[in-house]
Design a protein around this motif. Structure first.
Motif, PDB file in Angstrom:
ATOM      1  N   VAL A   1      41.957  10.249  27.754  1.00  0.00           N
ATOM      2  CA  VAL A   1      40.515  10.396  27.917  1.00  0.00           C
ATOM      3  C   VAL A   1      40.058  10.108  29.355  1.00  0.00           C
ATOM      4  O   VAL A   1      38.974  10.518  29.765  1.00  0.00           O
ATOM      5  CB  VAL A   1      39.759   9.478  26.926  1.00  0.00           C
ATOM      6  N   LEU A   2      40.907   9.428  30.122  1.00  0.00           N
ATOM      7  CA  LEU A   2      40.585   9.149  31.519  1.00  0.00           C
ATOM      8  C   LEU A   2      41.144  10.253  32.413  1.00  0.00           C
ATOM      9  O   LEU A   2      42.284  10.679  32.256  1.00  0.00           O
ATOM     10  CB  LEU A   2      41.176   7.812  31.959  1.00  0.00           C
ATOM     11  N   ALA A   3      40.347  10.737  33.358  1.00  0.00           N
ATOM     12  CA  ALA A   3      40.844  11.702  34.337  1.00  0.00           C
ATOM     13  C   ALA A   3      41.893  11.021  35.212  1.00  0.00           C
ATOM     14  O   ALA A   3      41.810   9.811  35.452  1.00  0.00           O
ATOM     15  CB  ALA A   3      39.687  12.207  35.197  1.00  0.00           C
ATOM     16  N   PRO A   4      42.891  11.769  35.675  1.00  0.00           N
ATOM     17  CA  PRO A   4      43.944  11.148  36.498  1.00  0.00           C
ATOM     18  C   PRO A   4      43.403  10.399  37.712  1.00  0.00           C
ATOM     19  O   PRO A   4      43.965   9.382  38.118  1.00  0.00           O
ATOM     20  CB  PRO A   4      44.801  12.354  36.927  1.00  0.00           C
ATOM     21  N   ASP A   5      42.310  10.900  38.284  1.00  0.00           N
ATOM     22  CA  ASP A   5      41.747  10.266  39.481  1.00  0.00           C
ATOM     23  C   ASP A   5      40.500   9.442  39.172  1.00  0.00           C
ATOM     24  O   ASP A   5      39.640   9.235  40.041  1.00  0.00           O
ATOM     25  CB  ASP A   5      41.423  11.317  40.533  1.00  0.00           C
ATOM     26  N   VAL A   6      40.386   8.959  37.937  1.00  0.00           N
ATOM     27  CA  VAL A   6      39.235   8.160  37.541  1.00  0.00           C
ATOM     28  C   VAL A   6      39.048   6.970  38.480  1.00  0.00           C
ATOM     29  O   VAL A   6      40.023   6.396  38.982  1.00  0.00           O
ATOM     30  CB  VAL A   6      39.387   7.671  36.080  1.00  0.00           C
ATOM     31  N   VAL A   7      37.791   6.604  38.715  1.00  0.00           N
ATOM     32  CA  VAL A   7      37.476   5.457  39.579  1.00  0.00           C
ATOM     33  C   VAL A   7      36.709   4.427  38.760  1.00  0.00           C
ATOM     34  O   VAL A   7      35.720   4.753  38.095  1.00  0.00           O
ATOM     35  CB  VAL A   7      36.630   5.887  40.794  1.00  0.00           C
ATOM     36  N   LEU A   8      37.181   3.195  38.798  1.00  0.00           N
ATOM     37  CA  LEU A   8      36.495   2.079  38.138  1.00  0.00           C
ATOM     38  C   LEU A   8      35.858   1.191  39.193  1.00  0.00           C
ATOM     39  O   LEU A   8      36.527   0.752  40.132  1.00  0.00           O
ATOM     40  CB  LEU A   8      37.487   1.251  37.309  1.00  0.00           C
TER      41      LEU A   8
ATOM     42  N   GLY B   1      33.845 -11.533  20.365  1.00  0.00           N
ATOM     43  CA  GLY B   1      32.492 -11.638  19.833  1.00  0.00           C
ATOM     44  C   GLY B   1      31.428 -12.029  20.831  1.00  0.00           C
ATOM     45  O   GLY B   1      30.239 -11.970  20.516  1.00  0.00           O
ATOM     46  N   ALA B   2      31.823 -12.432  22.032  1.00  0.00           N
ATOM     47  CA  ALA B   2      30.852 -12.856  23.051  1.00  0.00           C
ATOM     48  C   ALA B   2      30.543 -11.696  23.986  1.00  0.00           C
ATOM     49  O   ALA B   2      31.461 -11.016  24.474  1.00  0.00           O
ATOM     50  CB  ALA B   2      31.387 -14.043  23.838  1.00  0.00           C
ATOM     51  N   PHE B   3      29.268 -11.474  24.250  1.00  0.00           N
ATOM     52  CA  PHE B   3      28.866 -10.381  25.134  1.00  0.00           C
ATOM     53  C   PHE B   3      29.447 -10.584  26.519  1.00  0.00           C
ATOM     54  O   PHE B   3      29.302 -11.637  27.127  1.00  0.00           O
ATOM     55  CB  PHE B   3      27.341 -10.312  25.196  1.00  0.00           C
ATOM     56  N   ASP B   4      30.123  -9.539  27.036  1.00  0.00           N
ATOM     57  CA  ASP B   4      30.804  -9.661  28.321  1.00  0.00           C
ATOM     58  C   ASP B   4      30.188  -8.793  29.412  1.00  0.00           C
ATOM     59  O   ASP B   4      30.182  -9.184  30.577  1.00  0.00           O
ATOM     60  CB  ASP B   4      32.281  -9.280  28.172  1.00  0.00           C
ATOM     61  N   GLY B   5      29.687  -7.603  29.059  1.00  0.00           N
ATOM     62  CA  GLY B   5      29.143  -6.754  30.103  1.00  0.00           C
ATOM     63  C   GLY B   5      28.749  -5.385  29.595  1.00  0.00           C
ATOM     64  O   GLY B   5      28.891  -5.057  28.416  1.00  0.00           O
ATOM     65  N   VAL B   6      28.228  -4.580  30.519  1.00  0.00           N
ATOM     66  CA  VAL B   6      27.800  -3.212  30.230  1.00  0.00           C
ATOM     67  C   VAL B   6      28.737  -2.245  30.928  1.00  0.00           C
ATOM     68  O   VAL B   6      29.024  -2.396  32.125  1.00  0.00           O
ATOM     69  CB  VAL B   6      26.351  -2.983  30.706  1.00  0.00           C
ATOM     70  N   LEU B   7      29.193  -1.255  30.176  1.00  0.00           N
ATOM     71  CA  LEU B   7      30.103  -0.251  30.716  1.00  0.00           C
ATOM     72  C   LEU B   7      29.433   1.121  30.655  1.00  0.00           C
ATOM     73  O   LEU B   7      29.156   1.632  29.572  1.00  0.00           O
ATOM     74  CB  LEU B   7      31.419  -0.231  29.928  1.00  0.00           C
TER      75      LEU B   7
ATOM     76  N   TYR C   1      31.772   2.247  35.304  1.00  0.00           N
ATOM     77  CA  TYR C   1      30.948   1.289  36.035  1.00  0.00           C
ATOM     78  C   TYR C   1      30.699   0.092  35.122  1.00  0.00           C
ATOM     79  O   TYR C   1      29.944   0.186  34.156  1.00  0.00           O
ATOM     80  CB  TYR C   1      29.624   1.952  36.459  1.00  0.00           C
ATOM     81  N   TYR C   2      31.364  -1.017  35.445  1.00  0.00           N
ATOM     82  CA  TYR C   2      31.370  -2.171  34.545  1.00  0.00           C
ATOM     83  C   TYR C   2      30.616  -3.327  35.185  1.00  0.00           C
ATOM     84  O   TYR C   2      31.073  -3.922  36.163  1.00  0.00           O
ATOM     85  CB  TYR C   2      32.818  -2.564  34.253  1.00  0.00           C
ATOM     86  N   VAL C   3      29.455  -3.651  34.635  1.00  0.00           N
ATOM     87  CA  VAL C   3      28.634  -4.749  35.151  1.00  0.00           C
ATOM     88  C   VAL C   3      28.886  -5.991  34.312  1.00  0.00           C
ATOM     89  O   VAL C   3      28.545  -6.039  33.127  1.00  0.00           O
ATOM     90  CB  VAL C   3      27.135  -4.388  35.125  1.00  0.00           C
ATOM     91  N   ARG C   4      29.488  -7.020  34.926  1.00  0.00           N
ATOM     92  CA  ARG C   4      29.782  -8.279  34.244  1.00  0.00           C
ATOM     93  C   ARG C   4      28.934  -9.434  34.766  1.00  0.00           C
ATOM     94  O   ARG C   4      28.841 -10.471  34.099  1.00  0.00           O
ATOM     95  CB  ARG C   4      31.262  -8.654  34.410  1.00  0.00           C
ATOM     96  N   ASN C   5      28.359  -9.255  35.957  1.00  0.00           N
ATOM     97  CA  ASN C   5      27.541 -10.315  36.551  1.00  0.00           C
ATOM     98  C   ASN C   5      26.400 -10.667  35.593  1.00  0.00           C
ATOM     99  O   ASN C   5      25.509  -9.843  35.350  1.00  0.00           O
ATOM    100  CB  ASN C   5      26.974  -9.825  37.890  1.00  0.00           C
TER     101      ASN C   5
END
Length: 304
Positions: A203-210, A265-271, A284-288
């Motif tokens: 499901v991830l493109a080979p050149d995916v950027v995180l 079970g604990a909220f970690d972030g928005v993806l 794009y993973y926001v954990r702050n």
């Protein structure tokens, strides 16, 4: 009340009515320029303090005048934020907003609010970003933009052209429907929760950027992670999640499908994601935690 109605005897009441009528628009303009809800709220407060000192009898278009004030205050704030970002730990991502259903239904607004495009806007200068947002997102005329940013209309046209070329070269090549994006995200969600490496790599493109944003408070990659295998290793090999149960809740953030990620079970972030050709090309993973205060309740945004 007609905004040109002179019947109101109290100028503060008239100013308040105009401000409240356009508040969602003003917040949207400020947020599009800043990528920060907290800073956008501060800009609205500064706008209000200036607005109540204005002689409304001299204002022919209250909406345009308010947008002009918000633009100027946002430009001031952008310059302050630039210095703040220079000392920010790791990658910086926009503050995600849980949005109302009508935002997702407005394709132009949803695209302009997407994490992918807002991250592109971060690469513009403050003036370029203001001009691009006002022209391309809110369709404000060049003369009005010129008054807002303190440039000539001719200069604004040049800035708009330059900013548009910059953004077009970096924005997603393909615009997918919310349904298509949701289907791809659902596949990613199941694969992440079950730790299915094969489906994750499919499901991830080979050149995916995180890009991950921990703000120095939560563990995050200090720089963007490029490539499907490296991204999978980041998600499933990170110490914080290697033994944790991962569960994800589908939601709509910034008008686009996204996931609320929980660890044990604990909220970690928005993806949030960018989807092209049926695969994920951007994550794009926001954990702050300081940036996760606006995903508990919906924020109303509008282009009008």
């Amino acid at each position: 009340m007609n905004e040109h109605d002179e019947a109101t005897t109290d100028p503060v009441d008239a100013a308040t009515a105009a401000f409240v009528a356009h508040r969602n628009l003003l917040f949207t303009v400020a947020y599009e320029m800043l990528g920060s809800a907290a800073d956008a709220e501060d800009v609205l407060q500064e706008t209000w303090l200036r607005w109540i000192k204005v002689d409304l009898g001299q204002v022919s278009d209250r909406r345009a005048y308010l947008v002009r004030i918000v633009t100027r205050q946002s430009l001031n704030r952008l310059r302050t934020m630039k210095r703040r970002k220079e000392t920010y730990i790791g990658s910086w991502l926009p503050e995600p907003l849980l949005t109302t259903p009508d935002v997702a239904e407005d394709a132009d607004l949803a695209e302009s609010l997407s994490m992918a495009l807002m991250l592109v806007l971060e690469s513009l200068s403050p003036t370029e970003r203001a001009v691009f947002v006002l022209r391309e997102v809110f369709d404000v005329g060049y003369d009005e933009i010129a008054a807002a940013v303190g440039k000539s209309a001719a200069a604004v046209r040049q800035i708009a052209h330059r900013a548009r070329k910059h953004v077009e070269a970096r924005r997603p090549r393909e615009t997918v429907s919310p349904g298509q994006a949701q289907a791809v995200l659902e596949t990613f969600k199941r694969a992440l929760e079950t730790r299915d490496l094969r489906i994750l790599l499919d499901v991830l493109a080979p050149d995916v950027v995180l890009v991950s944003d921990g703000g120095g408070v939560k563990l995050a990659a200090p720089r963007p992670v490029v490539g499907a295998e490296k991204v999978v290793r980041f998600y499933l090999g990170e110490a914080a999640v290697v033994r944790a149960a991962i569960t994800c809740e589908a939601t709509v953030v910034n008008g686009n499908p996204a996931l609320l990620v929980h660890l044990d079970g604990a909220f970690d972030g928005v993806l949030a994601t960018r989807v092209e050709d049926g695969r994920i090309t951007g994550l794009y993973y926001v954990r702050n935690p300081h940036k996760l205060t606006r995903v508990a309740s919906e924020t109303s945004l509008t282009l009008r």
